[in-house]
Design a protein around this motif. Structure first.
Motif, PDB file in Angstrom:
ATOM      1  N   GLU A 333      18.176  11.411 -14.938  1.00 59.64           N
ATOM      2  CA  GLU A 333      17.042  10.849 -14.511  1.00 59.64           C
ATOM      3  C   GLU A 333      15.876  11.012 -15.215  1.00 59.64           C
ATOM      4  N   TYR A 348      18.181   5.887 -13.531  1.00 57.85           N
ATOM      5  CA  TYR A 348      19.140   6.847 -13.286  1.00 57.85           C
ATOM      6  C   TYR A 348      20.524   6.634 -14.043  1.00 57.85           C
ATOM      7  N   GLU A 596      24.485   6.266   0.294  1.00 58.79           N
ATOM      8  CA  GLU A 596      23.432   5.476  -0.556  1.00 58.79           C
ATOM      9  C   GLU A 596      22.249   6.353  -0.885  1.00 58.79           C
ATOM     10  N   PRO A 597      21.232   6.240  -1.873  1.00 55.88           N
ATOM     11  CA  PRO A 597      20.015   6.867  -2.005  1.00 55.88           C
ATOM     12  C   PRO A 597      19.324   7.109  -1.212  1.00 55.88           C
ATOM     13  N   ASP A 598      19.120   6.426  -0.080  1.00 63.32           N
ATOM     14  CA  ASP A 598      17.957   6.591   0.969  1.00 63.32           C
ATOM     15  C   ASP A 598      18.912   7.508   2.206  1.00 63.32           C
ATOM     16  N   GLY A 617      18.904   4.516  -7.636  1.00 63.34           N
ATOM     17  CA  GLY A 617      19.318   5.878  -7.151  1.00 63.34           C
ATOM     18  C   GLY A 617      20.862   6.220  -7.438  1.00 63.34           C
ATOM     19  N   PHE A 618      21.256   7.112  -7.083  1.00 65.85           N
ATOM     20  CA  PHE A 618      22.827   7.625  -6.925  1.00 65.85           C
ATOM     21  C   PHE A 618      23.571   7.487  -5.809  1.00 65.85           C
ATOM     22  N   ALA A 628      25.484   5.287 -10.634  1.00 68.96           N
ATOM     23  CA  ALA A 628      24.119   5.038 -10.592  1.00 68.96           C
ATOM     24  C   ALA A 628      23.841   3.633 -10.591  1.00 68.96           C
TER      25      ALA A 628
END
Length: 702
Positions: A333, A348, A596-598, A617-618, A628
């Protein structure tokens, strides 16, 4: 009857002025004592009554004059309905476009856009219809044309916050234009609330539409409301070059003692892999920032931090060293600091450091002279470079009993004549379980014995050896350049082969290379979970000069890497990309759970293995297939385009210039008022009454 200027009707109150004056000036007759009435003229009661009537008539005329003047200035109009209905005589259709791209997260731009949309809805009148479209890279939410203004206000108020996509104006404009062409009203307009990113004007060529020549339909007006800031500051990561896959380096040594008495299969430890990450940072706001900081995080831990200055340029290219401790999967990152808009300050990436590839080389024709040794040139190609990705174990056929196949990734048989039965079974099991086998038969190989022993493994059966005269040779003439092992070797092949084996590919195999005679040179097929390749000639100098050619080393490396390691998969995507998750279902699973990233999760079915990336995000899966996602660099650019540029580009030349509501109302009123001209007749009446009042006033006795 309606009045176009009804405020002048308050002038009717002025009609009380003549009445008030009349009452104030009215006097009671005085009583005077006279000694005699001989000198006074007698007045009859009839004359006194006539004089009173004249005075009351004058009072009425004067009040009427005031009232008629008030009526004239109020501009009466005979019309079936109210003035409000008159002004709404031409209802309109309006489509509101609300930008919800990433740049709308800057400051309070999105809230301003919603407020402007609500004000536009409040400005509509009864009979008008409106629609709402929220857009970014494409159309996100649509509310069709409707007269339900309250419902449209609720729709606008409940719009979700902007996402991470870039803005593209033309898809939303096309949809709004299509909606308006179906409207029954003649007054049609599009109102766009946006910060008008300059990048929104382009990038639509991939949808197959010619936006450069596209115009709105005739009669459709366009109004742009810019909610962007005149001054903005932003640092953005616009490009990052990071390795996707690295090889763990290993220092290796000859695996055979000087007397070739036994095989040394010990593998050395893997040192750290060294690489670098290149990052381009740009100041994309209207105000140029002078400096900033950038950090490199590996697996969540800060590994490098640098400060940078732009100088007289708007971007800087930074080189960050990357140090990884051994093989494995890593997440990286990049974080930029120095501005207030941090949505686009992170990049990312994922990185796989592959373990050293362990190669077992079986030398079927060892020699004391290295020049004539069957395995010398092949092993030199694997070990003759610094930080080689290969670890080589070299043995002869007599030493096979001491070799543990499971400690290797690939077996290379160079001019091997025969093998023991038990070891052959172990080799078949090794390949079927996912190992790799490369066969390079030479002059010591017997075709019948080869076909019998390796018939379950070889991709082609040998027939006879073709040894050409010294003045003749074969060239490589046909190469499958789409094959992963050969696509990077897109150059001319000049190696000369004077000896090779004629072979017949087995069913299910593929010929990757052929000689100019048409005979197969390199053949491949799958065996269980593994794969096997047959090179129809030896890899020493006995039958060709191939080991002396520049392509020999990359050919050996690419071939073995392809056989051992899985093909690299794309592991870096951008928001709005459609990610193909087919490789993640290689284990036969029917569903795949994505995180998901969130932190939200979703399930992807094997029948439709696609996922649309929607946030940076990842993205992690339950089987370890992680990747990513980054925002598109264009999405973070805060450079703006003038609204008039977009207006002039899309407005149809056949469209009459838009007329302001006040001007349009005045035109409608004039069209209706001109034939009637009531005020003119009223003023004429006022003039007549004024003359009559003057005549009566002059004849009235005082």
């Amino acid at each position: 009857m309606s009045f176009l200027s009804p405020l002048f009707l308050f002038g009717l109150l002025a009609a009380a002025i003549p009445v008030a004056i009349h009452l104030i000036r009215r006097e009671n007759p005085p009583r005077i004592m006279f000694g005699t009435l001989r000198f006074l003229k007698q007045t009859t009661k009839k004359l006194i009554l006539f004089q009173q009537i004249q005075q009351w008539l004058l009072l009425l005329l004067r009040a009427a004059l005031v009232c008629l003047l008030a009526f004239a200035f109020a501009r009466p109009l005979f019309y079936e309905g109210s003035v409000a209905q008159l002004l709404d005589a031409e209802p309109q259709s309006t489509v509101l476009l609300i930008d919800t791209s990433l740049s709308m997260q800057y400051g309070d731009r999105f809230e301003q856009a919603k407020q402007q949309a609500l004000q536009a809805l409040d400005g509509l009148s009864a009979g008008d219809e409106a629609g709402v479209i929220s857009f970014a890279d494409g159309t996100l939410s649509v509310r069709e044309l409707s007269t339900d203004i309250a419902g449209l206000r609720t729709f606008v108020s409940n719009l979700p916050p902007p996402g991470y996509e870039r803005a593209r104006f033309f898809p939303a404009l096309r949809l709004a234009n299509d909606m308006l062409t179906r409207s029954r009203h003649e007054q049609r307009s599009i109102v766009m609330m946006s910060d008008f990113q300059a990048t929104g004007m382009s990038g639509a060529a991939d949808d197959g539409n010619n936006d450069a020549a596209w115009k709105l339909a005739p009669g459709v007006a366009f109004t742009g409301i810019n909610v962007g800031d005149e001054r903005s500051t932003n640092l953005s990561l616009v490009d990052v070059r990071s390795p996707q896959q690295l090889m763990a380096s290993a220092v290796n040594s000859d695996a055979v003692n000087s007397d070739n008495s036994q095989a040394d299969t010990a593998l050395v430890s893997e040192p750290a892999a060294a690489e670098q990450v290149l990052a381009r940072v740009r100041s994309t706001g209207s105000v140029l920032l002078e400096r900033g900081d950038i950090s490199l995080l590996i697996n969540g831990e800060r590994q490098e931090q640098q400060g940078f200055e732009f100088g007289d340029r708007s971007e800087a290219v930074l080189d960050l060293p990357l140090a990884l401790d051994g093989s494995g999967a890593y997440t990286g990152e990049l974080v930029v600091a120095g501005d207030a808009f941090d949505i686009d300050n992170r990049w990312y990436f994922t990185l796989d450091v592959m373990p050293t590839m362990r190669i077992l080389v079986i030398n079927g024709d060892p020699a004391d002279d290295w020049y004539d040794d069957e395995a010398h040139w092949f092993v030199l190609a694997l070990e003759g470079m610094e930080n080689s990705p290969f670890t080589v174990t070299r043995v002869t056929t007599e030493q096979l009993a001491t070799v543990e196949l499971e400690r290797h990734d690939a077996v290379v048989m160079l001019n091997v004549g025969s093998l023991g039965g038990s070891w052959l079974q172990s080799l078949e099991t090794f390949v079927a379980d996912g190992g790799s086998l490369l066969l390079a038969p030479g002059d010591l190989v017997d075709a019948a014995s080869f076909n019998q022993q390796l018939g379950n493994l070889t991709p082609a059966r040998l027939s006879e050896a073709e040894v050409l005269p010294a003045s003749d040779y074969r060239l490589i003439a046909d190469v499958d350049r789409r094959h992963p092992a050969l696509d990077s070797l897109d150059v001319g092949w000049s190696a000369r082969f004077q000896g090779y084996w004629l072979s017949e590919p087995v069913p299910g195999s593929s010929v990757l290379m052929r000689f100019d005679s048409g005979d197969p040179m390199l053949t491949e097929h799958a065996v269980g979970e593994g794969r096997a390749m047959l090179l129809s000639s030896a890899l020493d100098l006995g039958w060709s000069n191939f080991p002396l050619q520049g392509l020999y080393l990359p050919f050996v490396h690419e071939t073995l890497t392809y056989m051992i390691q899985p093909a690299p998969q794309q592991r870096a995507w951008q928001v709005t990309d459609m990610v193909d998750l087919t490789p993640a279902f290689a284990d036969g699973a029917s569903t795949l759970v994505l995180t998901e990233p969130d932190g939200s999760t979703m399930t992807v079915e094997a029948e439709s293995p696609f996922y649309r990336a929607r946030m940076p995000g990842f993205v992690r899966t339950d089987n370890g297939f992680n990747f990513a996602v980054n925002i598109q660099p264009e999405a973070a650019s805060l450079a703006q385009v003038d609204v008039t540029v977009l207006h002039d580009r899309i407005l149809n030349p056949d469209t009459t210039p838009a007329v302001a509501a006040g001007v349009r109302s005045a035109q409608l009123i004039a069209e209706l008022e001109q034939p009637q001209r009531i005020w003119w007749w009223i003023l004429l009446t006022v003039l007549v009454l004024f003359l009559l009042e003057a005549w009566i006033a002059n004849r009235t006795y005082r």
